[in-house]
Design an enzyme around this catalytic site. Structure first.
Site, mmCIF file in Angstrom:
data_model
loop_
_atom_site.group_PDB
_atom_site.id
_atom_site.type_symbol
_atom_site.label_atom_id
_atom_site.label_comp_id
_atom_site.label_asym_id
_atom_site.label_seq_id
_atom_site.Cartn_x
_atom_site.Cartn_y
_atom_site.Cartn_z
ATOM 1 N N GLU A 3 1.546 3.200 -4.846
ATOM 2 C CA GLU A 3 2.653 2.461 -5.440
ATOM 3 C C GLU A 3 3.092 3.083 -6.750
ATOM 4 O OE1 GLU A 3 4.784 -0.612 -7.832
ATOM 5 O OE2 GLU A 3 2.884 0.400 -8.340
ATOM 6 N N ASP B 48 -3.810 1.414 -5.696
ATOM 7 C CA ASP B 48 -3.871 2.594 -6.568
ATOM 8 C C ASP B 48 -3.599 2.223 -8.016
ATOM 9 O OD1 ASP B 48 -1.164 2.075 -5.721
ATOM 10 O OD2 ASP B 48 -0.583 4.019 -6.578
#
Lengths: 357, 357
Positions: free
Chosen positions: A131, A73
């Site tokens: 994350e 991400d």
């Protein structure tokens, strides 16, 4: 459906393809599908899909197993997707959201995973989601909770940006609220109240004058930081405020446990009303351990301390020594002008091949 | 439709009837209708309706004309309507939203307007809307702009709460923003940034250490106030803030013009980035003028300074000396336990009858 990812081609082209698949936290479905599909093309890898986490591992019964992990991400796009390049050859730069944090690292992982059919050590490659957002959504944290066996290893590498050098461990981070309380009154008769915002001045002066410590841990020098990151107070333009809150962020060296960090702050803010709202332990660099030393030797260069908190701390909590090692300048993470030097990508790929090949 | 207001009956019953007609700022239609209808029952009064403002005046060609004004709106209800009473006789207390600010004063106005068929001076009674909200909506301000002739007078009384004593003039009020600017950075590498919130410490210390001035104007002592009424700063829990704003409210004695007040603050905050966002001039008490002296003699007691800003400043701006005089403790204005002593209501009514009868 975009073109399938080509793990066997040029690693910088792969990086650009990864950037071009938008994957802001919470929206990783497409990139995870693509990564899974590409890895399933390599029979030397056992591929596991679990939510938006992909795990690919060799099962060669080697004496050692290492984990090499990265998140898929990014923080939100800032008109910086699709990717573009400037310069040529050794000077080439890849621009775009995620180039630095951390699709450069993911490209290296995917390229090496595909290339190394018979690595010297068994490898567990991990690609995970969420994350960049709150801990409760973090894919690696979820796997550590639900399938800690997937993370079993003697050593872990997290491919976060480190300028292609080794950054050991990470600092801990603690957030706390300092709360000032006064007495509200009409501001035309302020002497009937007590101004909580004025009281905050002493706390801010204390922070402004505070000298952050430098601490050596396992041979690396960590530089701490203690900062107000938020302040809020006030009721209305004609009211003496009865409340002011200062949010403080303490970045502490990994020689301290969270409890020791809290004790330090309570001593510093003695007499003030302090409430810890969030804490994440740091991770010692662990570079004195043999498995880390071998990695150091393969990569070369001087290791340094990691200042930002990273998921290496999750491995440390599981007893797995871990380091950060990836392409890109960590100061460019989340920047609108985020970029990654192609040379870093090649250099990280070569180092992993040397270590594992 | 509620029972019509009875201006000829007991003034405390009238106060309760006014409280029981909710009239939060912006919602004054019903109470204005009731006030207009009741006043139209008295042929000695010329009644003008203009929006939610009602003006009732005698036209007896007296040598003097005075204005007696009050606002019909209240701050929001806090489970304190309808009204209730405690105690008896001289100890009776009327409770409820608006009892103090300022339906007690409005009840006195209406009762005296009805009773005084042939006052010694011509009187212009004004009832207006939207005093408790922003200046641009204020009904008295609108009339001053559109029909300044309605406000022509040699003297004005504003029936805001003053514990039934005379409070002269009012202090000015100025709001300003002090803006601190830093450099954003990740809080794990705070030395790469500059913390704007830390810089705010010096401003807050300056405010905390500032000794407000006391100033005598026309024989009354004004106590100034300089206070932070709001502070805001911070981007995220892991970012060194590049911006912090402190809202400061300065209540200044009416010996200073707004320009002098601003110059004083710019001197005090020399070196900081200061922006004035709002200012309202104060009003000198003007108690040295003959018309004020006659009012003082009729009411009796010692006048004192008004600290809060009130609409007397609007009259001062038109060259009309004005004082505050009304039932209720100004410290209870806007309080959830707002109340008004019945004795204050009777005492104010009697004083106006003595002065004008």
């Amino acid at each position: 459906m975009p073109t399938p990812l080509d793990l066997g081609g040029n690693v910088v082209d792969l990086l650009r393809a990864l950037i071009d698949i938008e994957s802001v936290s919470g929206d990783e479905q497409l990139i995870t599908d693509q990564v899974e599909r590409a890895l399933r093309g390599y029979p030397h890898l056992e591929v596991i899909r679990d939510g938006n986490v992909v795990i690919a591992r060799t099962n060669l019964s080697r004496a050692d197993r290492v984990v090499i992990a990265g998140h898929l991400d990014t923080v939100p796009i800032a008109a910086n997707v699709p990717s573009w390049v400037t310069g040529d050859g050794a000077e080439q730069i890849v621009w775009g959201r995620g180039s630095c944090d951390m699709k450069g690292g993911v490209a290296v992982q995917l390229s090496v995973a595909a290339a190394l059919v018979e690595p010297r050590r068994d490898v567990t490659w991990i690609f995970y989601d969420n994350e960049e957002v709150e801990e409760s959504r973090n894919g690696l944290s979820r796997i550590a909770r639900e399938h800690p066996d997937y993370l079993e290893a003697g050593f872990a590498v997290l491919c976060e940006p480190t300028n292609a050098g080794i950054e050991g461990g990470c600092q801990g981070t603690m957030r706390l609220m300092v709360e000032l309380t006064g007495v509200a009154a009409h501001s035309a008769r302020s002497w009937k109240g007590h101004n909580a915002i004025h009281d905050a001045g002493a706390v801010l002066q204390l922070l402004a004058q505070h000298q952050p410590t430098e601490v050596e841990v396992d041979g690396l020098l960590y530089r701490e930081g203690l900062n107000a990151v938020g302040i809020t107070g006030g009721i209305a333009g004609n009211v003496i405020p009865d409340r002011c809150e200062i949010e403080v962020n303490y970045r502490f060296a990994p020689d301290k446990s969270p409890a020791q960090a809290e004790a330090h702050l309570r001593h510093l803010f003695a007499g003030f009303d302090v409430r810890v709202t969030d804490v994440a332990a740091g991770a010692r660099p662990g570079l004195d351990q043999p498995v880390a030393a071998e990695f150091l030797a393969a990569v070369g260069g001087q290791p340094s301390a990691k200042f930002g908190w990273t998921d290496v701390a999750r491995f440390a909590a599981l007893g797995v020594p871990a380091v950060n090692f990836g392409p890109g300048d960590p100061n460019k993470a989340h920047a609108d002008d985020e970029f990654c030097p192609a040379a870093d990508v090649y250099s990280c790929r070569d180092a992993l091949l040397r270590w594992l090949g």
